[in-house]
Design a protein around this motif. Structure first.
Motif, PDB file in Angstrom:
ATOM      1  N   MET A  22       6.831 -31.644  75.425  1.00 26.67           N
ATOM      2  CA  MET A  22       6.637 -31.456  73.971  1.00 26.67           C
ATOM      3  C   MET A  22       5.820 -32.609  73.388  1.00 26.67           C
ATOM      4  SD  MET A  22       7.861 -28.726  72.595  1.00 26.67           S
ATOM      5  CE  MET A  22       8.121 -29.155  70.869  1.00 26.67           C
ATOM      6  N   PRO A  23       4.898 -32.321  72.500  1.00 31.26           N
ATOM      7  CA  PRO A  23       4.134 -33.400  71.857  1.00 31.26           C
ATOM      8  C   PRO A  23       5.074 -34.334  71.101  1.00 31.26           C
ATOM      9  CG  PRO A  23       3.137 -31.251  71.437  1.00 31.26           C
ATOM     10  CD  PRO A  23       4.454 -30.992  72.072  1.00 31.26           C
TER      11      PRO A  23
ATOM     12  N   VAL B  99      -3.492 -29.332  71.835  1.00 38.19           N
ATOM     13  CA  VAL B  99      -2.176 -28.883  71.372  1.00 38.19           C
ATOM     14  C   VAL B  99      -2.336 -27.529  70.677  1.00 38.19           C
ATOM     15  CG1 VAL B  99      -1.052 -31.130  71.086  1.00 38.19           C
ATOM     16  CG2 VAL B  99      -2.460 -30.213  69.219  1.00 38.19           C
ATOM     17  N   GLN B 100      -1.258 -26.760  70.741  1.00 41.33           N
ATOM     18  CA  GLN B 100      -1.211 -25.467  70.052  1.00 41.33           C
ATOM     19  C   GLN B 100      -0.462 -25.693  68.742  1.00 41.33           C
ATOM     20  OE1 GLN B 100      -2.031 -22.137  71.464  1.00 41.33           O
ATOM     21  NE2 GLN B 100      -1.635 -21.468  69.369  1.00 41.33           N
ATOM     22  N   VAL B 101      -1.041 -25.268  67.638  1.00 40.08           N
ATOM     23  CA  VAL B 101      -0.427 -25.524  66.332  1.00 40.08           C
ATOM     24  C   VAL B 101      -0.246 -24.215  65.575  1.00 40.08           C
ATOM     25  CG1 VAL B 101      -0.634 -26.768  64.158  1.00 40.08           C
ATOM     26  CG2 VAL B 101      -1.598 -27.756  66.247  1.00 40.08           C
TER      27      VAL B 101
ATOM     28  N   ASN C  19       5.198 -25.050  57.378  1.00 42.25           N
ATOM     29  CA  ASN C  19       5.804 -24.564  58.627  1.00 42.25           C
ATOM     30  C   ASN C  19       4.985 -24.948  59.863  1.00 42.25           C
ATOM     31  OD1 ASN C  19       6.514 -22.867  56.277  1.00 42.25           O
ATOM     32  ND2 ASN C  19       7.867 -21.824  57.730  1.00 42.25           N
ATOM     33  N   ILE C  20       4.589 -26.215  59.894  1.00 44.92           N
ATOM     34  CA  ILE C  20       3.727 -26.663  60.990  1.00 44.92           C
ATOM     35  C   ILE C  20       4.559 -26.900  62.249  1.00 44.92           C
ATOM     36  CG2 ILE C  20       2.147 -28.478  61.755  1.00 44.92           C
ATOM     37  CD1 ILE C  20       1.612 -28.939  58.671  1.00 44.92           C
ATOM     38  N   GLU C  21       4.181 -26.262  63.313  1.00 46.08           N
ATOM     39  CA  GLU C  21       4.828 -26.454  64.614  1.00 46.08           C
ATOM     40  C   GLU C  21       3.768 -26.836  65.630  1.00 46.08           C
ATOM     41  OE1 GLU C  21       8.226 -23.466  65.532  1.00 46.08           O
ATOM     42  OE2 GLU C  21       6.716 -22.357  64.394  1.00 46.08           O
ATOM     43  N   VAL C  22       4.041 -27.892  66.362  1.00 40.05           N
ATOM     44  CA  VAL C  22       3.067 -28.367  67.350  1.00 40.05           C
ATOM     45  C   VAL C  22       3.650 -28.187  68.743  1.00 40.05           C
ATOM     46  CG1 VAL C  22       1.629 -30.308  68.082  1.00 40.05           C
ATOM     47  CG2 VAL C  22       2.274 -30.076  65.663  1.00 40.05           C
ATOM     48  N   GLU C  23       2.909 -27.512  69.583  1.00 36.92           N
ATOM     49  CA  GLU C  23       3.368 -27.309  70.957  1.00 36.92           C
ATOM     50  C   GLU C  23       2.284 -27.732  71.932  1.00 36.92           C
ATOM     51  OE1 GLU C  23       4.737 -23.306  71.408  1.00 36.92           O
ATOM     52  OE2 GLU C  23       6.318 -23.559  69.899  1.00 36.92           O
TER      53      GLU C  23
END
Lengths: 428, 181
Positions: B1-2, B123-125, B111-115
């Protein structure tokens, strides 16, 4: 009933602004134009398989266009005969039967009422189910892949209604073996404007191009000429009868860039021989930019086909598709898809600026003082001619020639003239 | 995970991007994209679900249930760096009438999610947006949806190399899409 001749002065070509915002005019249009004319419903490739259906509109009436289990294309008012609930609420799909989700009446894909909950217990078998199928569109016919329908059983057959516009439509629909198909998906968007502004624009407005669309032309200069006069080219506008119209480049200058990437230009060269074989030298070599089949289906070289659905006197919903040669190589179809959506969809670099005009033209027609001043449709009024090679009344490329024939037909229909009389009075 | 530090970087990046758009700093905005960016907003089709009993399906092979168009179908945006540049060049002409006078926009990003991304430097955002647009006297549009971004670290800076915009509308409830989302 309004007398449309009070609103359109066909001697001096002055048109009342009432045409573009007035509720009474609009209601009469729904009755006298949209309930009578052949309207575009969709493309056969969208319902290629038995059971395939698409939702459509005819004027403000929702209709369901469906290929039944035996392969026959039909169209029906999309409303339950019992309480009026919309029978199908999806845009597209595949079905043997549609069930109304209010009380459960069920209709086959041929429109027949096939199921009524409580038929014995609550209706006591007194309901004649044969009489309560979906309301069929009175006539449904196709022209080279394009499905049209009319709610007027007395309307002339489609081929007769289209008349000589087919000579030009064939340049789009019949230039290659296999005809055309629609790329998946529909661009739908709304606009606060009267439906006639976009129809007349696509029909015959070569005048606006270098003003309205100058920013897109400048930004796309890699494939557009720097000399904007060249964009208009040599050519003509033609109204081949019945209110239809198209804008044609002729004689064609092959070196003139087209609106599109080199791949599209190359493709035109690649199919030139086949086109000439199928359509003859004139049509093989001519180019079209845009046109409109009366009242509200327009086509454009981007390449696209679209409907301007009326949604009240001052609102429309646009449905637009990308139409391509079925036999074109995948990379050419891809180039056409991309070219169309980047130029003439809701985010299209050309399209955006059109909407600004049409919405403001509509809005500014409301003012009581503005209404005293008619709009001017006289551009190139005295330059009509006919041609040996091309059907229709021909006017200069930059003129309001096609618009005058469009509003001429509008007057005929709004006056409630019968189809027989209209056919006789139309200038061909 | 970032790491949380990376999450914070991404968040700041997206907020800055929103500010550049709202301030009409489109040339600076373009610098936030890689040269190979794909900026994509597919159209949506209303369809019955596979479980739906509203229709009796005749042929399952031709019953689509996915709302989003495929990449080879219609999109409202399907852009490369070159065509994004071209759109900005159009706005620079002073003759792009749909944006002259300009839209007043406010891009709100939540609702920012960083993967983790597919590559080590990516990274996937996922993020949601509410973009308000007001124009001329009373024109108002509210665009709500989700973005699926891929950010890539290039020379120490994050850049967007892929953006998929999922707008929560079937009929686009606007007379055009003359702004960026």
């Amino acid at each position: 009933m309004l007398d449309p001749r009070d609103l359109v002065d066909t001697d001096n070509w002055l048109i009342s602004r009432k045409l573009f915002f007035d509720r009474e005019v609009y209601e009469q249009e729904l009755e006298n134009i949209f309930a009578r004319c052949w309207l575009y419903l969709g493309h056969e490739s969208q319902i290629a398989n038995p059971g395939d259906f698409i939702s459509a509109y005819m004027g403000e009436d929702p209709v369901l266009v469906v290929r039944d289990s035996r392969g026959k294309v039909g169209a029906f008012l999309n409303t339950c005969r019992h309480r009026g609930m919309r029978v199908c609420r999806a845009d597209a799909g595949n079905a043997a039967a549609f069930t109304c989700t209010y009380h459960g009446w069920t209709y086959g894909n041929d429109g027949k009422l096939v199921g009524v909950p409580g038929y014995k217990e609550y209706y006591y078998e007194e309901l004649d189910m044969e009489q309560w199928g979906l309301v069929p569109v009175a006539q449904v016919e196709s022209y080279k892949g394009l499905i049209f329908g009319t709610f007027d059983a007395s309307a002339p057959p489609l081929r007769e209604y289209l008349g000589d516009i087919t000579f030009y439509l064939d340049k789009i629909l019949d230039r290659c073996e296999g005809g055309t198909e629609i790329i998946g998906g529909v661009h739908k968007w709304t606009m606060p404007c009267n439906w006639k502004f976009p129809s007349e624009n696509f029909l015959g407005d070569s005048y606006h191009f270098t003003v309205t669309h100058i920013s897109a032309m400048k930004a796309q200069s890699s494939n557009m000429p720097s000399n904007i006069a060249a964009v208009r080219g040599q050519g003509f506008s033609t109204s081949p009868g019945n209110g239809h119209g198209i804008m044609i480049d002729w004689p064609n200058d092959a070196s003139r860039p087209i609106l599109g990437p080199p791949l599209m230009q190359q493709y035109n060269a690649d199919i030139a021989e086949e086109m000439e074989q199928r359509l003859g030298p004139e049509r093989a070599n001519m180019r079209y930019s845009a046109g409109n089949v009366f009242p509200n289906v327009s086509f454009h070289v981007s390449p696209s086909i679209r409907i301007w659905h009326p949604r009240g006197p001052d609102k429309i919903e646009i449905w637009s598709w990308c139409i391509v040669d079925k036999a074109a190589p995948p990379e050419v179809k891809e180039a056409m898809r991309i070219n169309y959506l980047r130029t003439f969809s809701a985010a299209g670099t050309f399209e955006q600026d059109d909407g600004e005009n049409w919405s403001q033209c509509t809005e500014s027609s409301r003012g009581i003082i503005a209404q005293r001043y008619n709009l001017n449709y006289s551009l190139g009024q005295h330059q009509e001619r006919t041609s040996e090679e091309f059907p229709g009344q021909i006017g200069p490329r930059v003129s309001e020639h096609n618009q005058r024939y469009f509003y001429g037909r509008w007057v005929d229909l709004m006056a409630g003239t019968s189809w027989a009389e209209i056919t006789n009075t139309i200038t061909k | 995970m970032p790491s949380e530090a990376i999450e914070r970087e991404v968040e700041k990046f997206l907020f800055k991007e929103a500010r550049l758009l709202d301030d009409w700093k489109f040339h600076e905005w373009l610098e936030l994209f890689t040269e190979d960016v794909h900026y994509w907003m597919p159209v949506r089709t209303t369809r019955y679900s596979r479980e739906s009993k509203a229709i009796a399906v005749l042929d399952r092979a031709h019953q689509r249930v996915d709302e989003l168009a495929n990449e080879d179908e219609l999109a409202i945006f399907d852009e490369t760096k070159q065509t994004l540049n071209m759109r900005v060049a159009r706005l620079d002409t002073g003759q792009a009438w749909a944006e002259d006078p300009k839209s007043r926009t406010r891009h709100c990003i939540t609702n920012i999610e960083v993967e983790e991304g597919d590559n080590a430097n990516e990274v996937q955002v996922f993020n949601n947006f509410i973009t308000y647009r007001n124009r001329l006297e009373t024109e108002v549009d509210i665009f709500v949806g989700r973005r699926e971004d891929t950010l890539r670290k290039e020379d120490g800076d994050w850049k967007i190399c892929r953006r998929k915009i999922i707008l929560d509308q079937n009929v686009l409830l606007s007379k055009n899409m003359s702004i960026f989302l």
